[in-house]
Write an enzyme that holds these catalytic residues in place. Sequence first.
Site, PDB file in Angstrom:
ATOM      1  N   GLY A  55       0.834  -1.214   0.000  1.00 19.53           N
ATOM      2  CA  GLY A  55       0.000   0.000   0.000  1.00 19.53           C
ATOM      3  C   GLY A  55       0.862   1.254   0.000  1.00 19.53           C
ATOM      4  CB  VAL A 142       8.767  19.337  22.949  1.00 18.34           C
ATOM      5  CG1 VAL A 142       8.197  20.663  23.465  1.00 18.34           C
ATOM      6  CG2 VAL A 142       8.661  18.270  24.023  1.00 18.34           C
ATOM      7  N   GLY A 144       7.257  20.172  17.541  1.00 17.50           N
ATOM      8  CA  GLY A 144       7.540  19.801  16.144  1.00 17.50           C
ATOM      9  C   GLY A 144       8.827  20.392  15.612  1.00 17.50           C
ATOM     10  N   GLY A 196      -7.100  18.990   8.345  1.00 20.17           N
ATOM     11  CA  GLY A 196      -6.108  18.005   8.786  1.00 20.17           C
ATOM     12  C   GLY A 196      -5.343  18.447  10.027  1.00 20.17           C
ATOM     13  CD  GLU A 199      -5.109  12.466  14.916  1.00 22.73           C
ATOM     14  OE1 GLU A 199      -5.678  11.515  14.352  1.00 22.73           O
ATOM     15  OE2 GLU A 199      -3.904  12.717  14.790  1.00 22.73           O
ATOM     16  CG  ASP A 210      -0.279  16.738  21.702  1.00 18.97           C
ATOM     17  OD1 ASP A 210       0.263  15.832  21.044  1.00 18.97           O
ATOM     18  OD2 ASP A 210       0.068  17.940  21.621  1.00 18.97           O
ATOM     19  CE  LYS A 214       3.234  18.200  21.327  1.00 19.03           C
ATOM     20  NZ  LYS A 214       2.319  19.005  20.517  1.00 19.03           N
TER      21      LYS A 214
HETATM   22  N1  LIG Z   1       2.260  14.728  12.409  1.00 14.11           N
HETATM   23  C1  LIG Z   1       2.852  15.687  13.103  1.00 14.11           C
HETATM   24  O1  LIG Z   1       2.707  16.881  12.805  1.00 14.11           O
HETATM   25  C2  LIG Z   1       3.745  15.350  14.271  1.00 14.11           C
HETATM   26  C3  LIG Z   1       4.425  16.383  14.947  1.00 14.11           C
HETATM   27  C4  LIG Z   1       5.275  16.062  16.017  1.00 14.11           C
HETATM   28  C5  LIG Z   1       5.412  14.735  16.400  1.00 14.11           C
HETATM   29  N2  LIG Z   1       4.711  13.757  15.733  1.00 14.11           N
HETATM   30  C6  LIG Z   1       4.892  12.378  16.175  1.00 14.11           C
HETATM   31  O2  LIG Z   1       5.484  11.650  15.105  1.00 14.11           O
HETATM   32  C7  LIG Z   1       5.052  10.291  15.137  1.00 14.11           C
HETATM   33  C8  LIG Z   1       4.441   9.936  13.774  1.00 14.11           C
HETATM   34  O3  LIG Z   1       3.336  10.790  13.538  1.00 14.11           O
HETATM   35  P1  LIG Z   1       2.625  10.824  12.104  1.00 14.11           P
HETATM   36  O4  LIG Z   1       1.751  12.016  12.134  1.00 14.11           O
HETATM   37  O5  LIG Z   1       3.629  10.678  11.031  1.00 14.11           O
HETATM   38  O6  LIG Z   1       1.721   9.513  12.199  1.00 14.11           O
HETATM   39  P2  LIG Z   1       1.079   8.702  10.969  1.00 14.11           P
HETATM   40  O7  LIG Z   1       0.864   9.585   9.795  1.00 14.11           O
HETATM   41  O8  LIG Z   1      -0.080   7.973  11.537  1.00 14.11           O
HETATM   42  O9  LIG Z   1       2.226   7.668  10.589  1.00 14.11           O
HETATM   43  C9  LIG Z   1       2.525   6.523  11.346  1.00 14.11           C
HETATM   44  C10 LIG Z   1       3.038   5.456  10.399  1.00 14.11           C
HETATM   45  O10 LIG Z   1       3.475   4.352  11.167  1.00 14.11           O
HETATM   46  C11 LIG Z   1       2.811   3.164  10.695  1.00 14.11           C
HETATM   47  N3  LIG Z   1       2.585   2.314  11.854  1.00 14.11           N
HETATM   48  C12 LIG Z   1       1.975   2.641  13.006  1.00 14.11           C
HETATM   49  N4  LIG Z   1       1.974   1.621  13.864  1.00 14.11           N
HETATM   50  C13 LIG Z   1       2.598   0.601  13.227  1.00 14.11           C
HETATM   51  C14 LIG Z   1       2.895  -0.732  13.593  1.00 14.11           C
HETATM   52  N5  LIG Z   1       2.575  -1.234  14.796  1.00 14.11           N
HETATM   53  N6  LIG Z   1       3.546  -1.514  12.707  1.00 14.11           N
HETATM   54  C15 LIG Z   1       3.883  -1.025  11.493  1.00 14.11           C
HETATM   55  N7  LIG Z   1       3.632   0.218  11.073  1.00 14.11           N
HETATM   56  C16 LIG Z   1       2.991   1.036  11.947  1.00 14.11           C
HETATM   57  C17 LIG Z   1       1.493   3.649  10.071  1.00 14.11           C
HETATM   58  O11 LIG Z   1       1.021   2.718   9.140  1.00 14.11           O
HETATM   59  P3  LIG Z   1      -0.461   2.866   8.525  1.00 14.11           P
HETATM   60  O12 LIG Z   1      -0.383   3.948   7.494  1.00 14.11           O
HETATM   61  O13 LIG Z   1      -0.727   1.530   7.962  1.00 14.11           O
HETATM   62  O14 LIG Z   1      -1.360   3.229   9.675  1.00 14.11           O
HETATM   63  C18 LIG Z   1       1.956   4.959   9.424  1.00 14.11           C
HETATM   64  O15 LIG Z   1       2.502   4.758   8.150  1.00 14.11           O
HETATM   65  C19 LIG Z   1       4.077  10.201  16.309  1.00 14.11           C
HETATM   66  O16 LIG Z   1       4.774   9.785  17.458  1.00 14.11           O
HETATM   67  C20 LIG Z   1       3.616  11.632  16.491  1.00 14.11           C
HETATM   68  O17 LIG Z   1       3.175  11.926  17.798  1.00 14.11           O
HETATM   69  C21 LIG Z   1       3.892  14.039  14.679  1.00 14.11           C
END
Ligand SMILES: NC(=O)c1ccc[n+]([C@@H]2O[C@H](COP(=O)([O-])OP(=O)(O)OC[C@H]3O[C@@H](n4cnc5c(N)ncnc54)[C@H](OP(=O)(O)O)[C@@H]3O)[C@@H](O)[C@H]2O)c1
Length: 435
Positions: A55, A142, A144, A196, A199, A210, A214
């Site tokens: 995928g 913390v 980003g 976006g 959530e 959240d 932090k």
């Molecule tokens: N997004 C932000 O702006 C932001 C900012 C600061 C920190 N963070 C942190 O960064 C991290 C990632 O965030 P994100 O927004 O990138 O999340 P995301 O878009 O949901 O990406 C997570 C990825 O990990 C995969 N995944 C999750 N659990 C898994 C498992 N058990 N086995 C295999 N693959 C797995 C998911 O696969 P699927 O696609 O199949 O679900 C997805 O591709 C989190 O800890 C978040 O708190 C995010």
Amino acid sequence: MAEKKKIGSSKATAGVKKVALLGFGTVGSSVAELMQMRKLPGIELGYVFNRNVAGKLAGKAAQRVPASVEWTEKIEDVLGSDADIIVELMGGIDPAGKWIRRALASGKSVVTANKQLIAYEGASLLRLAAKNGAHLLYGAAVAGGVPVIPGVLQGLSGDSLKRVSGILNGTCNFILSQMETGADYAEVLAEAQRLGYAEADPTADVDGFDARAKLVILTRIALGAEINPDAVAAESIRRIAAIDFSYTREMGCTIRQISRAEIDGAVVRARVAPMVVPRSLAIAGSHGTLNTVVTNGRFGGDVVFSGHGAGGRPTAVAVVSDILAAAQGSGQVALPVRKRQVTGEMVAPHYLRFVVNDKPGIVSGIAGILAKHKINLDSILQRQGYPKERLPFIATVEPCLNTTLKKVVAAIGRMDSMLEAPLCLQILPVEDKDV
Ligand SMILES: NC(=O)c1ccc[n+]([C@@H]2O[C@H](COP(=O)([O-])OP(=O)(O)OC[C@H]3O[C@@H](n4cnc5c(N)ncnc54)[C@H](OP(=O)(O)O)[C@@H]3O)[C@@H](O)[C@H]2O)c1
């Protein structure tokens, strides 16, 4: 469609640090894109682990990943590989924590953006890293893309910080700053979800969990205090209404979700809550998804960090900066940390909003209950144009203990004429130089 390469088929280049990404979502794909764009010397993306690799390979983001990268759905392929740096971008405590522990135990350095994991288990993970000669970096956990963690650890470790505060959740900041224009909470939340920024289930953001994670991380690195995340009071922004912005505007203020921790003798006073912020404070000008963090040190005074607290690309900048640091063998500055009790008790002036079925004697009734508990009323504000059967008005009270006031406000809420539980918000003082 990008192609899946056979695991173990690529050869390590001498002197080059291999990176493995765990998680190819919003941040993971941006990290891969940034690494490809920057072509960082001495660093190479070797592996991407994610469930449903087919995928991911069918998606656009995978097109920007070099063909040499090996994709896998088996964590053993990565943990048992020649990768030097594991970059965890899946989120959640489990299995991320378990896999990070295994990586550190085998001497691999780890970079993560996982705030919940670092808030709850950061201290023991750092010990594990040190024991195995590895590095654990979490600059993106913390604010980003705002370099608060490296800024505090590298640039402010010489000071003795006593307070850290600010806006740590971009979703809440977007919602509250949009509400300044008169929009309702539900309307703006729906817009944030459409864009976006929020959530489908916004609980972690709007109820403060959240930001609390932090704040716990910041308390550890800035104040040298290890506190229990579950013991930090977190209050929701759900009850803030358009009318509160109209009243706080008249007071020369606005409302923001504020996270705040300060050392007070042996305890840490910390809480996350919507608070009334005077417009003269820099933090009141933080709009949209911006994050702003202010540290206050005994020697250096205030330092302000501000920028994009979320989003794939800004967060990827923090992650890639950590990858560079890990590759060069420079971990985080280690400062002594002590376990401390945490309390949400703070003495501050407060804003109270009542919605009543208007009858004579309501104000004197409220004043009487407050006076009985030695809380001084400061002002009452009532705008024209609302029906008497559902009349909103506000009161401000002089500095008092928030926990006492909460009980008193609950008693006021039991008065016959009250149509809903009164809203009670802490007011940040104008002279509070840290925010
Ligand atoms: N997004 C932000 O702006 C932001 C900012 C600061 C920190 N963070 C942190 O960064 C991290 C990632 O965030 P994100 O927004 O990138 O999340 P995301 O878009 O949901 O990406 C997570 C990825 O990990 C995969 N995944 C999750 N659990 C898994 C498992 N058990 N086995 C295999 N693959 C797995 C998911 O696969 P699927 O696609 O199949 O679900 C997805 O591709 C989190 O800890 C978040 O708190 C995010």
